[in-house]
Design a protein around this motif. Structure first.
Motif: not given
Ligand SMILES: *Cc1c(COP(=O)(O)O)cnc(C)c1O
Length: 377
Positions: A34-39
């Motif tokens: 999830l963090a990896a698609v945070g932006t």
């Protein structure tokens, strides 16, 4: 009262100390994804393909996991399982429902149906906590409301159509599977609506409901809507179904919840699907119940071994205060082993959802033994 200062040795601790029944353990790998698609994903429109593709993954992932027969559909919307009870009273129950009541959650749906002015008085079959009743065919009942896993008591039941009823006769089997779905085996031909929320076996956050619908359930939804029965748009199953078919929700969903659920579904399906998750939960349950059966102070609350849940264990303690044990565990970063408060027993309750490693369940039993020994020293 101060919590006794007991430090559990490191070699006894589970790798992950989250044993709550919901919100429950989310795998760190899913949070990292999830963090990896945070932006690129978070903070983007739910009407565009970036988010719709995740809804598609969730719907397809559920089709695969439950091996849904042709014609079954996956619907979703906001509000969680509690909202789904009200939604069902508007758009799924035609006239009268039957409810098996054997704990807090199953009683809530029966209450919702009983309070709905558009429905007849429901038939309620109740059994003592720690057991479950059986559904029986009854004249004038159009919806048989079962609960796969009663999270408040740790009782699970096998989902089968009540003898003498049939979807072809417009008698629907409606199952609250909120804590059972994804961790307990189920045959989709035995239900018409199997609904749940993502914060239990699907290792995500709350606030969403999902429903696996048979063709008979879809026909029922369309027929009630066509009859002109009033229902609020946010609780209208036909609107939810229309939106689900377009891989979206009627109003804005939590994007993080959808993403974490899609990650968990991919993980479950990659490991081997429902057969694998059910076996993993069964392994945890065997470790937990066999420990309790051999323990001088712990006993499985559910007397009948075949009624014991593989996803939520309830363990009575004798001669030691369970609340103190849970507090000491919490001080050692092992959290949410507290009993269901309204059950009011001297008990530990432990979630053994697919994300929970059976090794950690075995470690938990060693930690409880350590704490109890230290408290009685
Ligand atoms: C947790 C739970 C619910 C309530 O789910 P919400 O998403 O919080 O509304 C309902 N039924 C069962 C069996 C549950 O375990």
């Amino acid at each position: 009262m101060a919590i006794p200062d007991i430090r559990i040795p490191l070699d006894l601790l589970p790798v992950d100390g989250r044993f709550g029944c919901g919100p429950s353990k989310i795998r760190p790998e899913a949070v990292a994804a999830l963090a990896a698609v945070g932006t690129t994903y978070l903070g983007t429109s739910h009407r565009q393909d970036g988010v719709k593709a995740v809804v598609r993954r969730v719907r397809a992932g559920l089709h695969d996991l439950f091996n849904l027969p042709d014609g079954y559909e996956v619907a979703l919307g906001n509000g969680g399982s509690t909202a789904f009870w009200d939604i069902a009273t508007f758009g799924l129950i035609a006239q009268r429902s039957q409810h098996l009541v054997f704990g807090e959650f199953s009683s809530k749906f029966a209450e919702a149906a009983g309070a709905a002015p558009q429905l007849g008085t429901p038939s309620v079959i109740e059994s003592a906590v720690g057991t479950h009743p059986e559904a029986t065919a009854e004249d004038g009942i159009d919806s048989y409301c079962l609960t796969h896993n009663e999270t408040s008591t740790g009782v699970a039941m096998t989902i089968t159509r009540p003898t003498g009823t049939a979807a072809a006769n417009d008698e629907l089997v409606v199952v609250d599977a909120t804590s059972g779905a994804g961790g307990l085996a189920v045959d989709a031909s035995q239900f018409d609506c199997y609904y749940f929320a993502p914060q239990k076996c699907f290792a995500s956050d709350g606030g969403l409901w999902l429903a696996l619908l048979s063709p008979a359930a879809v026909a029922r939804i369309e027929r009630i809507k066509a009859s002109g029965r009033w229902m609020p748009a946010s609780m209208d199953l036909s609107i939810a179904l229309d939106n689900s078919r377009k891989d979206q929700t009627y109003n804005t969903p939590s994007l993080a919840t959808l993403f974490l659920m899609a990650e968990q579904l991919d993980w479950m399906n990659a490991q081997g699907g429902l057969g694998w998750t059910a076996a993993r939960c069964a392994e945890s349950a065997t470790a937990m119940y066999s420990w309790a059966e051999q323990s001088p102070y712990a006993t499985p609350f559910v007397a009948s071994a075949s009624d014991r849940s593989n996803v939520v264990a309830t363990i009575d303690l004798d001669g030691v205060d369970a609340t103190t044990v849970s507090k000491v565990l919490r001080a050692n970063s092992i959290v949410d082993t507290d009993s269901y408060r309204k059950l009011g027993r001297n008990q530990l309750r432990v979630a053994m959802f697919p994300a929970v490693d059976p090794h950690d369940v075995r470690q938990l039993t060693r930690c409880v033994d350590y704490v109890v020994r230290a408290l009685s020293a």
